[in-house]
Design an enzyme around this catalytic site. Sequence first.
Site, mmCIF file in Angstrom:
data_model
loop_
_atom_site.group_PDB
_atom_site.id
_atom_site.type_symbol
_atom_site.label_atom_id
_atom_site.label_comp_id
_atom_site.label_asym_id
_atom_site.label_seq_id
_atom_site.Cartn_x
_atom_site.Cartn_y
_atom_site.Cartn_z
ATOM 1 N N ASP A 95 -2.496 -1.970 9.953
ATOM 2 C CA ASP A 95 -2.609 -1.999 8.496
ATOM 3 C C ASP A 95 -3.225 -3.291 7.961
ATOM 4 O OD1 ASP A 95 -1.502 0.513 8.221
ATOM 5 O OD2 ASP A 95 0.532 -0.232 7.864
ATOM 6 N N LYS A 102 0.841 -1.205 0.000
ATOM 7 C CA LYS A 102 0.000 0.000 0.000
ATOM 8 C C LYS A 102 0.869 1.246 0.000
ATOM 9 C CE LYS A 102 0.927 1.276 4.418
ATOM 10 N NZ LYS A 102 1.596 2.546 4.801
#
Length: 310
Positions: free
Chosen positions: A149, A18
């Site tokens: 995350d 990401k």
Amino acid sequence: MSASQPVTDRVRVRAPGKVNLALRVGAVREDGYHPLATVFQALSIFDELGAHPAAAGRYDIRVAGDQAHLVPADDSNLAVRAARLLASRHGGEARYGVDLRIRKTIPVTGGMAGGSANAAAALVGCAALWGIDINPDELRELGAELGADVPFCLLGSTALGHGRGDDLVPVLSRGGYHWVLALPDVELSTAAVFRRFDDMNPDADPTPPPVPSGLLEGLASGDVRRVAENLVNDLEPAAVSLRPHLAELLDAGRDAGALAGIVSGSGPTCAFLTANEDAAVRLSGVLSGLGLCRQVRRACGPVPGARQVA
């Protein structure tokens, strides 16, 4: 309870890295966490995890690929912890077993959630291997226990995160975005970057600043230039202060044609947004020739989160 038998002989899962298009940070809380307001985008750099049957009570792991020597291959690995957590909530660790095999391409300690991606892949892969019926929301709840995350690595695409970053809302995002990722030959500890942020911002507000409205509007309309104008990372000054040569790398990418460049998450990966694929190819060529980083990669986003591929 007798040991559970796997329902298949192997499961393969791909999980993406990401980039944070916006990362706003508030003052550290009493529990040690910083409140965040962030916009994630999942990129087409994937780690692949294979979940293979193992004797009940055994949780083994092997890691190969780029920077594999930096990844723990024992019970401290986040993927192993994910497998054990899933098992413990569905009959107990002694009921199941798994041999995890990870092939790395997401940078290690690079600010792109490589460890979290592996944990997400382990949750998806082990659930399929063991025949556990669990819905996506339940998986994300387990993921949040492992790391902030992990829920996004399960969800993927583009999302707005609050709290620790694990309270997620999908964000409308039109079109595709072409990125060039410069991977420096250094590592950065997320904890160290947050500590430096605290040192540099002793009067930080307990509530993080909002993500730029122009960023969300640019994503909704597919306006890559407006997105670029609104990229922001409150951790970037801290990361640069710990690794000063990142400033030179960021300037080089911007000077070579990137619409914008930011440190990805806590760094040290530098992410450059470009106007299109041709611009990304040109920029990657320029950066590769400068000798400022160990590797240059191209990626696009958004892409889905952790998914079974076989």
